[in-house]
Design an enzyme around this catalytic site. Structure first.
Site, mmCIF file in Angstrom:
data_model
loop_
_atom_site.group_PDB
_atom_site.id
_atom_site.type_symbol
_atom_site.label_atom_id
_atom_site.label_comp_id
_atom_site.label_asym_id
_atom_site.label_seq_id
_atom_site.Cartn_x
_atom_site.Cartn_y
_atom_site.Cartn_z
ATOM 1 N N ARG A 42 0.817 -1.221 0.000
ATOM 2 C CA ARG A 42 0.000 0.000 0.000
ATOM 3 C C ARG A 42 0.851 1.271 0.000
ATOM 4 O O ARG A 42 0.424 2.305 0.527
ATOM 5 C CB ARG A 42 -0.977 0.030 1.184
ATOM 6 C CG ARG A 42 -1.985 -1.107 1.183
ATOM 7 C CD ARG A 42 -2.911 -1.001 -0.026
ATOM 8 N NE ARG A 42 -4.006 -1.939 0.062
ATOM 9 C CZ ARG A 42 -5.185 -1.657 0.621
ATOM 10 N NH1 ARG A 42 -5.427 -0.478 1.095
ATOM 11 N NH2 ARG A 42 -6.113 -2.570 0.659
ATOM 12 N N ARG A 46 -3.020 6.439 0.071
ATOM 13 C CA ARG A 46 -3.513 7.592 0.807
ATOM 14 C C ARG A 46 -2.562 8.249 1.779
ATOM 15 O O ARG A 46 -2.883 9.315 2.300
ATOM 16 C CB ARG A 46 -4.806 7.215 1.528
ATOM 17 C CG ARG A 46 -5.929 6.957 0.558
ATOM 18 C CD ARG A 46 -7.084 6.324 1.260
ATOM 19 N NE ARG A 46 -6.648 5.087 1.893
ATOM 20 C CZ ARG A 46 -7.394 4.367 2.719
ATOM 21 N NH1 ARG A 46 -8.588 4.772 3.035
ATOM 22 N NH2 ARG A 46 -6.929 3.251 3.215
ATOM 23 N N ARG A 55 -5.984 11.945 -7.229
ATOM 24 C CA ARG A 55 -7.204 11.146 -7.124
ATOM 25 C C ARG A 55 -8.456 11.996 -6.896
ATOM 26 O O ARG A 55 -9.574 11.485 -7.001
ATOM 27 C CB ARG A 55 -7.064 10.149 -5.965
ATOM 28 C CG ARG A 55 -6.507 8.765 -6.315
ATOM 29 C CD ARG A 55 -7.449 7.922 -7.152
ATOM 30 N NE ARG A 55 -8.833 7.955 -6.687
ATOM 31 C CZ ARG A 55 -9.301 7.295 -5.637
ATOM 32 N NH1 ARG A 55 -8.533 6.486 -4.965
ATOM 33 N NH2 ARG A 55 -10.560 7.405 -5.274
ATOM 34 N N ASP A 91 -6.458 -2.774 -7.671
ATOM 35 C CA ASP A 91 -7.077 -3.358 -6.479
ATOM 36 C C ASP A 91 -7.396 -4.815 -6.764
ATOM 37 O O ASP A 91 -7.582 -5.201 -7.922
ATOM 38 C CB ASP A 91 -8.353 -2.611 -6.075
ATOM 39 C CG ASP A 91 -8.755 -2.982 -4.644
ATOM 40 O OD1 ASP A 91 -8.200 -2.391 -3.699
ATOM 41 O OD2 ASP A 91 -9.583 -3.897 -4.474
ATOM 42 N N TYR A 166 -15.030 -11.362 -0.157
ATOM 43 C CA TYR A 166 -15.739 -10.130 -0.556
ATOM 44 C C TYR A 166 -17.006 -10.449 -1.345
ATOM 45 O O TYR A 166 -18.042 -9.812 -1.160
ATOM 46 C CB TYR A 166 -14.820 -9.208 -1.371
ATOM 47 C CG TYR A 166 -13.833 -8.472 -0.500
ATOM 48 C CD1 TYR A 166 -14.252 -7.453 0.354
ATOM 49 C CD2 TYR A 166 -12.485 -8.801 -0.497
ATOM 50 C CE1 TYR A 166 -13.362 -6.785 1.182
ATOM 51 C CE2 TYR A 166 -11.580 -8.148 0.331
ATOM 52 C CZ TYR A 166 -12.026 -7.144 1.161
ATOM 53 O OH TYR A 166 -11.146 -6.488 1.993
HETATM 54 O O1 CP3 Z 1 0.012 -1.611 -2.482
HETATM 55 C C1 CP3 Z 1 -0.199 -0.647 -3.262
HETATM 56 O O2 CP3 Z 1 0.203 0.487 -3.041
HETATM 57 C C2 CP3 Z 1 -0.905 -0.931 -4.564
HETATM 58 C C3 CP3 Z 1 -2.288 -0.682 -4.558
HETATM 59 C C4 CP3 Z 1 -3.242 -1.608 -3.831
HETATM 60 C C5 CP3 Z 1 -4.538 -1.157 -3.477
HETATM 61 N N1 CP3 Z 1 -5.246 -2.227 -2.999
HETATM 62 C C6 CP3 Z 1 -5.035 0.207 -3.671
HETATM 63 C C7 CP3 Z 1 -6.170 0.660 -2.856
HETATM 64 C C8 CP3 Z 1 -3.159 -2.956 -3.475
HETATM 65 C C9 CP3 Z 1 -1.978 -3.912 -3.585
HETATM 66 C C10 CP3 Z 1 -4.433 -3.338 -2.967
HETATM 67 C C11 CP3 Z 1 -4.750 -4.705 -2.556
HETATM 68 C C12 CP3 Z 1 -5.946 -4.944 -1.738
HETATM 69 N N2 CP3 Z 1 -7.209 -4.394 -1.855
HETATM 70 C C13 CP3 Z 1 -6.010 -5.927 -0.731
HETATM 71 C C14 CP3 Z 1 -4.865 -6.807 -0.323
HETATM 72 C C15 CP3 Z 1 -3.899 -6.051 0.509
HETATM 73 C C16 CP3 Z 1 -4.312 -5.837 1.936
HETATM 74 O O3 CP3 Z 1 -4.360 -4.683 2.337
HETATM 75 O O4 CP3 Z 1 -4.565 -6.835 2.622
HETATM 76 C C17 CP3 Z 1 -7.306 -5.912 -0.191
HETATM 77 C C18 CP3 Z 1 -7.813 -6.764 0.937
HETATM 78 C C19 CP3 Z 1 -8.061 -4.950 -0.929
HETATM 79 C C20 CP3 Z 1 -9.490 -4.587 -0.748
HETATM 80 C C21 CP3 Z 1 -9.567 -3.141 -0.401
HETATM 81 N N3 CP3 Z 1 -9.579 -2.123 -1.338
HETATM 82 C C22 CP3 Z 1 -9.538 -2.553 0.871
HETATM 83 C C23 CP3 Z 1 -9.541 -3.307 2.186
HETATM 84 C C24 CP3 Z 1 -9.514 -1.164 0.694
HETATM 85 C C25 CP3 Z 1 -9.356 -0.085 1.734
HETATM 86 C C26 CP3 Z 1 -10.632 0.464 2.228
HETATM 87 C C27 CP3 Z 1 -10.361 1.785 2.902
HETATM 88 O O5 CP3 Z 1 -10.574 2.806 2.235
HETATM 89 O O6 CP3 Z 1 -9.915 1.779 4.058
HETATM 90 C C28 CP3 Z 1 -9.548 -0.914 -0.684
HETATM 91 C C29 CP3 Z 1 -9.502 0.391 -1.364
HETATM 92 C C30 CP3 Z 1 -8.142 0.788 -1.830
HETATM 93 N N4 CP3 Z 1 -7.312 -0.013 -2.551
HETATM 94 C C31 CP3 Z 1 -7.523 2.042 -1.653
HETATM 95 C C32 CP3 Z 1 -6.290 1.973 -2.307
HETATM 96 C C33 CP3 Z 1 -5.265 3.054 -2.463
HETATM 97 C C34 CP3 Z 1 -8.133 3.217 -0.942
HETATM 98 C C35 CP3 Z 1 -9.160 3.830 -1.840
HETATM 99 C C36 CP3 Z 1 -8.952 5.294 -2.064
HETATM 100 O O7 CP3 Z 1 -7.814 5.811 -2.029
HETATM 101 O O8 CP3 Z 1 -9.964 5.938 -2.336
#
Ligand code: CP3
Length: 368
Positions: A42, A46, A55, A91, A166
């Protein structure tokens, strides 16, 4: 589009060796390295003001489908922190949406599925994935592979269990109760769903490999909710299908989950070249649990590991951060290779300057 420039000219990346022989890829293969490579799960997201800026007003899924934005966001942490690898901005639910499931990623919540998948008829809505479904990912990876030069790009996907969670729950879940209800109560439907997801995931990763990623990470973030026996019975065969399908792809495969102390041996067996570890298990203990590719060997003869600084340590005063980074590096020496990372993703409140300092410290303290 000047604010969206993706150029890396003048950066160290262009002067280094090819990505396939980078310090990160070498560590994933257990080869000698001049220092321990570091990146952060990640890292593209953010915690960075420049991320929030590009974004603004663009929904998450839409951003994932725009190669220019994907490239810019992927490059931001490489420019800022000097990490040893980039991870594609995307994602885990992107391929599932591309395969026909109506879903959204809600800020602060995560993936939310309009109609959860709970029956045979629901499963029919999840099509197999074909490369044209994710042509924007192919385009983004090609753009990035060109821009990054010697800095490797990590592709990724969600593993069948975490994706199924999910889809079945309809969103994030603490207990995964509906998911487990299907797993225990309708094992045939469960295996059919996971087989479909494994096919989608494998295809999604193959697209990324063909477009030029230097490694892949399979995220089974929520598998830690299972016992080893249930993991082996209900999950491992499907993850093994994905990882095994990439065995000849020529890129290292990282396999990661949270709270997986009881699963590390099995997750290694699923076909990982590198096992990702959260902060609950010291890396030397983890290394002892992960067998070598041809079976269990003496302590440390297993596979390279990745991890595992508690992301919350980054909120502590610097001397504490430094002490913990040095501890993780020392424990990582027990494995045949170590990629420094956090034990889970960067939390949004993290001060990016601390991440930059951690990268410099890892490089300096591990130099050999
Ligand atoms: O690692 C990186 O920087 C690459 C980008 C990345 C994202 N999601 C961007 C994202 C990666 C590798 C993921 C994987 C992901 N997504 C996982 C596996 C990794 C982990 O954390 O266990 C999972 C479970 C998800 C599902 C998901 N998508 C979650 C739990 C969330 C966060 C919800 C929140 O807002 O707290 C997302 C959204 C997400 N994916 C964001 C980002 C940057 C935030 C959305 C935003 O910025 O508006």
């Amino acid at each position: 589009m000047s604010a969206m420039t993706t150029t890396m000219e003048g950066s160290a990346a262009h002067r280094e060796q090819p990505a396939a022989d980078s310090v990160f890829v070498r560590a994933c293969r257990g080869l000698p390295v001049p220092y321990t490579p570091v990146w952060f799960m990640r890292q593209a997201g953010r915690s960075l003001p420049e991320y929030r800026k590009v974004r603004a007003g663009i929904a998450m899924l839409e951003a994932c489908r725009r190669p220019d934005l994907v490239a810019e966001i992927t490059l931001q942490p490489v420019r800022r922190h000097g990490v040893d690898a980039a991870i594609l901005f995307s994602d885990i639910v992107v391929p599932v949406a591309a395969a026909g499931i109506d879903l959204d990623i809600e800020p602060g919540t995560g993936p939310v599925v309009a109609e959860p998948v709970r029956t045979e008829a629901d499963l029919a809505r999840l099509r197999p994935l074909t490369p044209p479904d994710v042509s924007y990912v192919d385009e983004a990876v090609r753009l990035l592979a060109g821009e990054l030069g010697g800095t490797p790009l990590i592709g990724f996907a969600g593993a069948p269990f975490t994706l199924a969670s999910y889809l079945v729950e309809g969103g994030p879940s603490r207990t995964h109760a509906k998911t487990k209800a299907m797993m225990y109560g309708q094992p045939e439907l469960w295996h059919a769903l996971c087989a479909r997801l494994a096919g989608i995931t494998l295809e999604f990763l193959r697209v990324q490999v063909a477009a030029g990623v230097s490694a892949v990470q399979l995220f089974d973030s929520w598998a830690g909710t299972l016992s080893e026996a249930d993991y082996r019975r209900f999950v491992l065969p499907h993850s093994a299908h994905v990882l095994g399908g990439l065995s000849g792809a020529g890129v290292p495969r990282i396999h990661f989950g949270v709270g997986t102390a009881q699963l590390l041996t099995a997750m290694g067996e699923a076909g990982a070249d590198v096992v990702g570890v959260d902060w609950r298990t010291p890396l030397d203990a983890a290394a002892a649990l992960v067998d070598g590719p041809s079976g269990r060997g003496p302590h440390g003869s297993g596979r390279p590991v990745q991890g595992n600084l508690d992301p919350c340590v980054l909120f502590a005063p610097w001397p504490v951060v430094e002490r913990e980074v040095r501890r993780v590096l020392a424990e990582g020496r027990a494995a045949p290779g170590h990629v420094f990372n956090l034990g889970h993703g960067v939390l949004p409140e993290t001060d990016p300057e601390v991440l930059t300092r951690v990268v410099a410290l890892v490089h300096e303290a591990s130099a050999r």
